[in-house]
Scaffold this motif. Structure first.
Motif, PDB file in Angstrom:
ATOM      1  N   GLN A 143       0.855  -1.178   0.000  1.00 24.44           N
ATOM      2  CA  GLN A 143       0.000   0.000   0.000  1.00 24.44           C
ATOM      3  C   GLN A 143       0.888   1.224   0.000  1.00 24.44           C
ATOM      4  N   MET A 144       0.709   2.065  -1.004  1.00 22.92           N
ATOM      5  CA  MET A 144       1.562   3.238  -1.167  1.00 22.92           C
ATOM      6  C   MET A 144       0.695   4.489  -1.077  1.00 22.92           C
ATOM      7  N   ASN A 145       0.948   5.298  -0.058  1.00 21.64           N
ATOM      8  CA  ASN A 145       0.221   6.539   0.162  1.00 21.64           C
ATOM      9  C   ASN A 145       1.170   7.727   0.019  1.00 21.64           C
ATOM     10  N   SER A 146       0.595   8.903  -0.118  1.00 23.29           N
ATOM     11  CA  SER A 146       1.390  10.137  -0.240  1.00 23.29           C
ATOM     12  C   SER A 146       2.499   9.969  -1.267  1.00 23.29           C
ATOM     13  N   LEU A 147       2.129   9.462  -2.425  1.00 22.43           N
ATOM     14  CA  LEU A 147       3.125   9.193  -3.459  1.00 22.43           C
ATOM     15  C   LEU A 147       3.769  10.465  -3.974  1.00 22.43           C
ATOM     16  N   GLU A 148       5.033  10.348  -4.299  1.00 21.19           N
ATOM     17  CA  GLU A 148       5.845  11.462  -4.790  1.00 21.19           C
ATOM     18  C   GLU A 148       6.384  11.098  -6.175  1.00 21.19           C
ATOM     19  N   PRO A 149       6.694  12.103  -6.999  1.00 20.13           N
ATOM     20  CA  PRO A 149       7.277  11.800  -8.318  1.00 20.13           C
ATOM     21  C   PRO A 149       8.516  10.908  -8.225  1.00 20.13           C
ATOM     22  N   GLU A 150       9.261  11.032  -7.129  1.00 20.94           N
ATOM     23  CA  GLU A 150      10.465  10.218  -6.942  1.00 20.94           C
ATOM     24  C   GLU A 150      10.150   8.742  -6.739  1.00 20.94           C
ATOM     25  N   ASP A 151       8.889   8.404  -6.510  1.00 15.39           N
ATOM     26  CA  ASP A 151       8.481   7.011  -6.372  1.00 15.39           C
ATOM     27  C   ASP A 151       8.251   6.335  -7.718  1.00 15.39           C
ATOM     28  N   THR A 152       8.317   7.099  -8.793  1.00 14.96           N
ATOM     29  CA  THR A 152       8.115   6.549 -10.124  1.00 14.96           C
ATOM     30  C   THR A 152       9.174   5.487 -10.430  1.00 14.96           C
ATOM     31  N   ALA A 153       8.718   4.290 -10.781  1.00 17.57           N
ATOM     32  CA  ALA A 153       9.630   3.172 -11.038  1.00 17.57           C
ATOM     33  C   ALA A 153       8.820   1.957 -11.469  1.00 17.57           C
ATOM     34  N   VAL A 154       9.532   0.941 -11.923  1.00 18.68           N
ATOM     35  CA  VAL A 154       8.938  -0.381 -12.060  1.00 18.68           C
ATOM     36  C   VAL A 154       9.129  -1.093 -10.731  1.00 18.68           C
ATOM     37  N   TYR A 155       8.024  -1.573 -10.176  1.00 19.36           N
ATOM     38  CA  TYR A 155       8.062  -2.239  -8.878  1.00 19.36           C
ATOM     39  C   TYR A 155       8.021  -3.752  -9.092  1.00 19.36           C
ATOM     40  N   HIS A 156       8.979  -4.428  -8.483  1.00 12.43           N
ATOM     41  CA  HIS A 156       9.081  -5.882  -8.596  1.00 12.43           C
ATOM     42  C   HIS A 156       8.866  -6.521  -7.231  1.00 12.43           C
ATOM     43  N   CYS A 157       8.116  -7.609  -7.179  1.00 15.58           N
ATOM     44  CA  CYS A 157       8.089  -8.382  -5.950  1.00 15.58           C
ATOM     45  C   CYS A 157       9.076  -9.534  -6.089  1.00 15.58           C
ATOM     46  N   ALA A 158       9.535 -10.009  -4.939  1.00 19.85           N
ATOM     47  CA  ALA A 158      10.549 -11.050  -4.893  1.00 19.85           C
ATOM     48  C   ALA A 158      10.254 -11.982  -3.730  1.00 19.85           C
ATOM     49  N   ALA A 159      10.665 -13.225  -3.874  1.00 14.38           N
ATOM     50  CA  ALA A 159      10.441 -14.230  -2.838  1.00 14.38           C
ATOM     51  C   ALA A 159      11.758 -14.905  -2.469  1.00 14.38           C
ATOM     52  N   ARG A 160      11.912 -15.106  -1.167  1.00 18.75           N
ATOM     53  CA  ARG A 160      13.069 -15.827  -0.658  1.00 18.75           C
ATOM     54  C   ARG A 160      12.589 -17.193  -0.173  1.00 18.75           C
TER      55      ARG A 160
END
Length: 127
Positions: free
Chosen positions: A82-99
């Motif tokens: 959950q991403m709130n108060s988003l900023e332009p600096e948060d712009t990216a491709v978001y990847h999930c990962a599993a260990r």
């Protein structure tokens, strides 16, 4: 093998919110932790947050503390961001990962600690 599929990205104005989802399938019973990383254009992939699958304890990079929340639904084998108060600096491709399998806590913010990765979902925050 564990397969990961992200969803929920999109375009949002600064100050807005998005919720990313990552559904895991396959040998999910052996999941040790899951995490979110992000990669902005022309930059390296960076850690955002991770969650221990059994306890639900979480850890965040300083830049998102108080704005982002990682959570999981064990029954659905799904992790959320959950991403709130988003900023332009948060712009990216978001990847999930599993260990899969135990490792040291100090390694969990490194992408090398994770065995499986999703394809990523684009998050764009306009100013």
């Amino acid at each position: 093998q564990v397969q990961l599929a992200e969803s929920g990205g999109g375009l949002v104005q600064a100050g807005g919110s998005l919720r990313l989802s990552c559904a895991a399938s396959g040998r999910t019973f052996s999941t040790y932790a899951m995490a979110w990383f992000r990669q902005a254009p022309g930059k390296e992939r960076l850690f955002v947050a991770f969650i221990w699958w059994s306890s639900g304890s979480t850890y965040y990079v300083d830049s998102v503390k108080g704005r982002f929340t990682i959570s999981r639904d064990n029954a659905k084998n799904t992790v959320y961001l959950q991403m709130n108060s988003l900023e332009p600096e948060d712009t990216a491709v978001y990847h999930c990962a599993a260990r899969v399998g135990a490792t040291g806590v100090s390694l969990m913010t490194s992408d090398g600690a994770y065995n499986y990765w999703g394809q990523g979902t684009q998050v764009t925050v306009s100013s």
